[in-house]
Design an enzyme around this catalytic site. Structure first.
Site, mmCIF file in Angstrom:
data_model
loop_
_atom_site.group_PDB
_atom_site.id
_atom_site.type_symbol
_atom_site.label_atom_id
_atom_site.label_comp_id
_atom_site.label_asym_id
_atom_site.label_seq_id
_atom_site.Cartn_x
_atom_site.Cartn_y
_atom_site.Cartn_z
ATOM 1 N N TYR A 110 0.832 -1.200 0.000
ATOM 2 C CA TYR A 110 0.000 0.000 0.000
ATOM 3 C C TYR A 110 0.870 1.255 0.000
ATOM 4 C CZ TYR A 110 -3.361 3.511 1.471
ATOM 5 O OH TYR A 110 -4.137 4.640 1.535
ATOM 6 N N TRP A 112 1.453 5.486 -2.112
ATOM 7 C CA TRP A 112 1.241 6.314 -3.296
ATOM 8 C C TRP A 112 2.302 6.093 -4.367
ATOM 9 C CZ3 TRP A 112 -1.807 11.230 -3.677
ATOM 10 C CH2 TRP A 112 -2.895 11.231 -2.778
#
Length: 772
Positions: A110, A112
């Site tokens: 997980y 960005w």
């Protein structure tokens, strides 16, 4: 090269053109059409070749010595060749698959990562592992997991609501009252997942206010950057305030009975609850005042204002990240429904105005192509924030969205993009859990805490070192980005790393038709970019948007999508004709009472919004020992933990440590002055920070940004982060059994002056590195 022809690089916080300065040194200029560019972009070039870059593949020393992960995070590393690293990683992947099955590989990964449609780290990882036989995955996000799970039961999937979200332009046209639970933070609107062409939030808010809109900000600290009416509130009590407002509306007959009857189901059950018919407790303004600290007359007056003018009920994403956070978003929809404005221009509910640049801006959602990842043959998953529980308790049952599932037994963790030692809570507990897997493989450009906690580290390139296509489906432009720098040292693209692994896991006699051929698709990276662009072009042509050929697009550097002529209005079609355009709920209506959720049998969740005190808040008995409610938020000078080591981020710290904002009253009672080094602590751990005293913070509340790289003081206090990573004290507790989301904002601490000479911050010093 002229500015207009200079190559683009794209990031989650903005798009920039590469330029040559007067001395010949490279520089970056914001995209010329960006009205309010983020200063975070100035950090991009300085981090391309700084001391934190990882230049060669690495093995952790203890991994080679068979320490079973005991020294992860506190170990030295051995630099090796690419062949050695790829061979070792391939052997470990094959060993775990053979001995334990693909379910034993966790690749939640997980985070960005970098902006880009092709060089998207998690997509590359998922494509590779799906072709390898699958992996245990994760669901939902740390940003708003509670909303992702509850809203499909109540109104619609969150992504659908984001796609047609009401815009600031509609709010301006309606001269609406924006009641902002959790506020509207401009620091968050610097970013947008996938990229930002034009930062418009600040200007859009200013235009709305100039047109007659009014913002009531209901937060523990005053919002900055725009005029608003501040209503201070105790953290984690927004639901109680919303219930008090709902009671005021019903008791004075101000709720829209016709809307509730035609467009909603279950209001009668909810009305009985707020009126106290079932338990004798009326959730009225006086009741809410005792919980929230907001005056009862203020609550009643606000309810009347909301009923008499166009109103948007906005909930910040932070409201999901607390104990019982599902209830906050459910009640946001219910309160808007009671006012009757859902589906009308500039009215209804909003879900995170200012949370990112795209929420509330004037744009249309475009369907951009992404790297195809295929199907995961393994069905096992966990809610993303339950990673420590999974690693610590394999086989243990847990409940999620009405299901009873079991945690898998994970033997190998593969992470590419993101930093769990930023996102997750109770980092001392996560570090304990992180010792459990047999092998941890990561791709990292820098020596982040994740890299330090890995066994095999592959040095990855940065966005400025790659050609790509960049853009968000919820932004206004698509960019052709070009590498403006050669890869640092021996760093490789994620795609090349996985291609190298695939080659080692393929049959040497038929590599084209085995894993390697399937992963690369027989294409090089430029061919993949052309395929993705042509796919996007075909998709948009079907909607009447005509884009140029790929070569022309690449030459121009970008394509701008037309803004919609009419402002976006959330759920307009549903309001216009609820029978022809029903919601994707069991009833086709807004479900104020949900039979489905009620049937889950979750303690404290009767099937409609209901107040249940959080475990940690200022009204809890725990507050006698831990009297400060610590509110964590996104940083203003970086994206999460990205670029924490850059100058722009460092300039916002105090003495090299993260800043903790306190009220003047709380600082004075502890004998603290501006700039003092303090210890923030509870039973979970502690961190050091620099104090910043502010009058616009509610007494009993402290504010700290997340994202400081973890820096444990192993010699003196191994449970203390001397740099100020605040997630070392937040609780690794689920929002509820419904979503199992993170509840980081339900956190009580004590704060005291740090006595003696504070230890040096070493977060941005690379570990000791040996040469094999």
């Amino acid at each position: 090269m002229s500015k207009s022809g200079a190559p683009f690089i794209s990031t989650h916080w903005g798009t920039y053109r590469a330029q040559s300065g007067g001395s010949g040194a490279p520089g970056l200029a914001p995209f010329e059409d960006d009205p309010d560019p983020s200063p975070i972009g100035k950090s991009v070039l300085e981090t391309l070749s700084d001391s934190c870059r990882i230049g060669r593949p690495m093995f952790r020393r203890g991994f080679l010595e068979g320490d079973d992960g005991a020294r992860r995070g506190q170990d030295s590393f051995v630099a090796v060749t690419w062949d050695e690293a790829l061979d070792m990683a391939a052997r470990e992947l094959m060993r775990v698959r053979t001995e334990h099955g693909n379910e034993a590989i966790y690749a939640g990964s997980y985070g960005w990562a970098s902006a880009g449609r092709f060089h998207h780290a998690q997509s590359q990882l998922r494509r590779f592992l799906n072709l390898f036989g699958g992996y245990t995955s994760s669901k939902n996000t740390y940003s708003y997991a509670a909303a992702e799970v509850v809203l499909p039961h109540v109104v619609a999937p969150l992504d659908q609501l984001f796609d047609e979200h009401t815009s600031w332009r509609a709010i301006a046209d309606a001269r609406a009252l924006v009641v902002a639970f959790g506020g509207v933070s401009l620091r968050n609107s610097q970013i947008n997942p996938g990229g930002v062409a034009r930062h418009t939030q600040k200007g859009d808010i200013a235009d709305a206010v100039a047109a007659g809109a009014h913002i009531v900000s209901i937060t523990p600290s005053r919002d900055e950057g725009y005029p608003s009416e501040w209503t201070p509130i105790r953290p984690n009590t927004d639901l109680a305030l919303m219930l008090g407002l709902a009671h005021a509306l019903t008791s004075e007959g101000l709720h829209d009975k016709d809307f509730l009857a035609r467009y909603c189901t279950g209001f009668d059950r909810f009305e009985s609850y707020i009126c106290g018919d079932t338990d004798g407790i009326a959730r009225d303004a006086d009741w809410a005042a005792g919980i929230t600290g907001v005056d009862a007359d203020t609550i009643r007056t606000l309810a009347r204002r909301m009923a008499k003018q166009p109103t948007v009920v906005n909930a910040s994403w932070s409201l999901t990240r607390q104990h019982n956070g599902e209830m906050n978003y459910w009640m946001t929809v219910v309160l808007a429904a009671m006012l009757g404005g859902v589906g009308r221009k500039g009215e209804g509910f909003a879900l995170g105005l200012g949370a990112v640049n795209s929420i509330g801006n004037a744009r249309q959602t475009v369907r951009l192509a992404a790297l195809p990842t295929g199907r995961n043959p393994v069905s096992t998953f966990i809610p993303v924030a339950r990673i420590a529980d999974m690693l610590l308790h394999p086989g243990q049952p847990f409940r999620y969205n009405g299901q009873t599932l079991h945690y898998p037994d994970i033997r190998l963790v593969y992470w590419a993009g993101g930093n769990p030692f930023h996102h997750h809570q109770d980092l001392n507990r996560l570090r304990e859990a992180w010792r459990k897997p047999e092998t941890v493989i990561v791709h990292e450009p820098h020596w982040t805490p994740l890299a330090r906690h890995a066994d095999i580290v592959f040095p990855a390139t940065l966005a400025a070192e790659r050609n790509d296509i960049a853009g968000s489906p919820r932004d206004t432009h698509l960019f052709a980005t070009k590498a403006i720098s050669e890869p640092f040292a021996e760093a490789r693209d994620d795609h090349d790393i996985f291609a190298g692994l695939a080659a080692r896991l393929s049959s040497p006699d038929d590599r084209l038709n085995s894993l390697e051929g399937a992963f690369t698709g027989g294409k090089d990276k430029d061919e993949w970019l052309r395929v993705l662009y042509d796919d996007t072009r075909d998709r948009l042509a079907a909607t009447g948007v005509h884009m140029p050929e790929f070569d022309a697009f690449r030459e121009a550097g970008f394509f701008a999508f037309d803004a919609p002529e009419d402002p976006c209005v959330l759920l307009k079609a549903f309001r216009d004709d609820p029978d022809a355009n029903p919601l994707p709920t069991p009833s086709g209506r807004i479900e104020i009472f949900s039979e489905t959720i009620a049937g889950f049998g979750i303690t404290g969740n009767p099937g409609h919004p209901a107040w249940a005190p959080p475990v940690e808040w200022l009204g809890a008995r725990l507050a006698e020992r831990w009297p400060i409610h610590l509110v964590t938020h996104q940083p203003a000078r970086r994206l999460h933990s990205q670029l924490d080591h850059a100058r722009h981020s460092l300039e916002g710290k105090i003495g090299g440590r993260e800043a903790c904002v306190m009220s003047k009253q709380d600082a004075a009672s502890r004998g603290l002055r501006d700039g003092d080094v303090v210890r923030i602590f509870n039973d979970r751990g502690s961190c050091l920070a620099g104090v910043r005293i502010c009058e616009d913070v509610l007494p009993g509340v402290a504010m700290m940004p997340t994202g400081a790289w973890l820096d444990l003081d192993a010699s003196r206090d191994p449970a203390c982060c001397r740099h100020g990573n605040v997630n070392i004290v937040t609780a690794d507790r689920a929002t509820s059994e419904l979503a199992q989301g993170p509840a980081a904002l339900s956190c009580l601490v004590e704060i005291e002056r740090h006595e003696g000479e504070p230890p040096p911050v070493t977060a941005h010093r690379p570990p000791e590195i040996e040469t094999a």
